[in-house]
Design an enzyme around this catalytic site. Structure first.
Site, PDB file in Angstrom:
ATOM      1  N   CYS A  74      85.319   6.991 -25.925  1.00 33.90           N
ATOM      2  CA  CYS A  74      84.241   6.085 -26.337  1.00 33.90           C
ATOM      3  C   CYS A  74      84.434   4.700 -25.719  1.00 33.90           C
ATOM      4  CB  CYS A  74      84.208   5.970 -27.856  1.00 33.90           C
ATOM      5  SG  CYS A  74      82.919   4.855 -28.469  1.00 33.90           S
ATOM      6  N   CYS A  80      85.358  -1.151 -32.088  1.00 31.31           N
ATOM      7  CA  CYS A  80      84.696  -0.462 -33.206  1.00 31.31           C
ATOM      8  C   CYS A  80      85.744   0.100 -34.153  1.00 31.31           C
ATOM      9  CB  CYS A  80      83.793   0.654 -32.688  1.00 31.31           C
ATOM     10  SG  CYS A  80      83.019   1.620 -34.008  1.00 31.31           S
ATOM     11  N   CYS A  83      87.020   4.614 -35.331  1.00 29.50           N
ATOM     12  CA  CYS A  83      88.158   5.455 -34.936  1.00 29.50           C
ATOM     13  C   CYS A  83      89.378   4.567 -34.703  1.00 29.50           C
ATOM     14  CB  CYS A  83      87.872   6.207 -33.636  1.00 29.50           C
ATOM     15  SG  CYS A  83      86.513   7.383 -33.705  1.00 29.50           S
ATOM     16  N   GLN A 270      81.780  17.523 -47.626  1.00 33.22           N
ATOM     17  CA  GLN A 270      82.751  17.296 -46.570  1.00 33.22           C
ATOM     18  C   GLN A 270      82.059  16.786 -45.306  1.00 33.22           C
ATOM     19  OE1 GLN A 270      85.762  17.118 -47.000  1.00 33.22           O
ATOM     20  NE2 GLN A 270      86.452  18.531 -48.575  1.00 33.22           N
ATOM     21  N   PHE A 299      87.808  19.320 -60.334  1.00 33.69           N
ATOM     22  CA  PHE A 299      87.097  18.383 -59.440  1.00 33.69           C
ATOM     23  C   PHE A 299      86.155  19.208 -58.548  1.00 33.69           C
ATOM     24  CE2 PHE A 299      91.320  16.652 -60.328  1.00 33.69           C
ATOM     25  CZ  PHE A 299      91.027  15.394 -60.840  1.00 33.69           C
ATOM     26  N   GLU A 320      84.181  19.042 -63.666  1.00 35.27           N
ATOM     27  CA  GLU A 320      83.907  17.807 -62.930  1.00 35.27           C
ATOM     28  C   GLU A 320      83.608  16.722 -63.948  1.00 35.27           C
ATOM     29  OE1 GLU A 320      83.921  15.222 -60.630  1.00 35.27           O
ATOM     30  OE2 GLU A 320      83.806  16.946 -59.277  1.00 35.27           O
ATOM     31  N   CYS A 402      93.060  14.612 -49.969  1.00 35.99           N
ATOM     32  CA  CYS A 402      92.621  13.681 -48.927  1.00 35.99           C
ATOM     33  C   CYS A 402      93.509  12.439 -48.894  1.00 35.99           C
ATOM     34  CB  CYS A 402      91.155  13.298 -49.127  1.00 35.99           C
ATOM     35  SG  CYS A 402      90.780  12.560 -50.723  1.00 35.99           S
TER      36      CYS A 402
END
Length: 447
Positions: A74, A80, A83, A270, A299, A320, A402
């Site tokens: 990129c 930016c 990333c 996701q 969850f 949840e 995560c």
């Protein structure tokens, strides 16, 4: 500010090179975190933040390059903030993430997996099916910017392309500037949320003032030209509603299980649909659900794991914290013909107790997929269950994470207090070219 030369020894969790200044006696001194530098490299750096024991810096010159260094694809990579790792060869990115996972497990909780799973891979580019784009009218430039934030800044990066967005979305970045700039509320649109389904791409405009009829005409023309669906959000996410066209449905599929999942563009789904399919299949394979098993999906969200699990076990209970989510998960189960094998319950899993687990009854298997905060209370509740009702503990737990640090914290409780063994752990390359680490761990109840 200072300009020095340093040898880089490792990467931190934000993909910054880590080195040490030398003390007068030659021993390692202050830690320096250098953006853009890789292990094995010698670089010049310029400090932009200085603390007593560490400094944050950016690389100004590369004196010795790593064999893992590649040219970023990129053109906007240097400034930016979307990333942070495009300069690192993709397989090396994954190896770094695996090391982060293993280091967290050991250093935080003194836990080590018996087996390290092979990383799960997907597309390296064009994978981001969800994105939150910032919008800013810049009077000095006489334009509207649409994109991610600049690195270390609240400013919106001036980008005209994005390699991690699907090409059809990246192609809209510049036209979206023109669209927003032409609206009467050009300075009242701070954000555009992107959500891509199987048949439609939804763009959620966060608007701080009402649209005029002329604005509505412009949005409809843009939607027709670029084949997108506009949603409007006036306040919180719950206010998001479809605007035009109204005959489109946002959904994704899990073909291996015959599941179709409708969702709203502001729902948590996701980011990487390709990896999500791999993730679900792998999680279910690792759980080894038997036909007569009763399974908990904690969850559960909209039922991303619950519905596939319902195709395998006797009963699946999805839990949840949001009633609206559990109601919609039940609706999804009904639409997929799986309501007879699924039950959904609303509970605050961040405050769950051993008594709550006792009330839920015996589960043979358990899947845990928490947000970044992890499942600390749940892990403690399972530890409490071991002391009072060990017969209610599930034989196997698959934990999808995560955040490697909260996974490590919870793994310590499960292993050292709840009587589990960490059988397997590995990373999922859900977010290539970023420092985000997605992972999966398998816990078996010790015999």
């Amino acid at each position: 500010m200072q300009d020095n030369i340093i040898d880089i020894k490792s990467l931190d969790m934000d993909a910054r090179g880590v080195g040490h200044l030398a003390n007068e006696d030659g021993s390692p001194g202050k830690v320096i975190f250098v953006e853009g530098a890789l292990p094995g490299e010698r670089v010049s750096f310029l400090t932009f933040k200085k603390k007593k024991n560490w400094e944050a810096a950016r690389m100004t010159e590369l004196h010795r390059a790593s064999s893992m260094r590649v040219t970023p694809k990129c053109q906007h990579f240097d400034y930016c903030g979307g990333c942070s790792m495009q300069h690192l060869e993709p397989s090396a990115q994954v190896a770094m993430k695996q090391r982060v996972l293993e280091d967290n497990l050991w250093h935080i909780s003194k836990v080590k997996a018996e087996n390290v799973m092979r990383p799960m891979y997907g597309p390296t580019w064009g994978y981001r099916y969800r994105a939150r784009l910032s919008v800013r009218h810049v009077a000095k430039k006489g334009t509207v910017l649409v994109g991610f934030h600049e690195k270390r800044s609240a400013f919106v990066a001036d980008i005209t392309d994005c390699k991690i967005l699907p090409p059809h979305v990246a192609a809209m970045l510049v036209p979206l500037r023109g669209l927003i700039g032409a609206l009467s509320i050009f300075d009242q649109v701070p954000q555009i949320e992107v959500a891509i389904g199987e048949e439609v791409t939804a763009l959620v405009l966060r608007i701080m003032a009402p649209l005029t009829s002329a604005d509505e005409t412009l949005l409809k023309a843009f939607a027709d030209q670029w084949t997108v669906q506009f949603w409007l959000q006036t306040k919180g996410p719950e206010t998001a509603a479809p605007f035009y066209p109204l005959d489109k449905e946002l959904y994704y599929t899990l073909p291996e299980f015959g599941v179709k999942m409708p969702f709203k563009p502001v729902d948590f789904t996701q980011v990487n649909h390709h990896i999500n399919r791999v993730l679900v299949a792998k999680a279910l394979n690792l759980l080894e659900v038997q036909r007569d098993d009763r399974v908990a999906d904690l969850f559960c969200g909209l039922g991303n794991f619950t519905l596939p699990l319902a195709t395998q076990g006797r009963e699946v209970v999805g839990i949840e914290g949001s009633t609206s989510l559990t109601e919609r998960a039940l609706s999804n189960a009904t639409a997929n013909g799986l309501s007879a094998k699924t039950t959904f319950s609303t509970r605050n899993l961040f405050e769950v107790t051993p008594d709550d687990l006792v009330a839920l009854g015996k589960f043979d298997r358990m899947l845990i997929d928490p947000p970044r905060d992890g499942a600390h209370a749940l892990a403690q509740a399972l530890a409490g269950l071991r002391a009072t009702h060990p017969d209610l503990l599930p034989k196997r737990i698959v934990y999808v994470s995560c955040s490697p640090s909260t996974l490590a914290r919870d793994a310590g409780i499960l292993v050292h207090e709840a009587g589990y063994v960490l059988k397997k752990a590995g990373v999922v390359n859900m977010f290539p070219h970023t420092s985000h680490v997605e992972s999966m761990a398998v816990f078996d109840l010790a015999v």
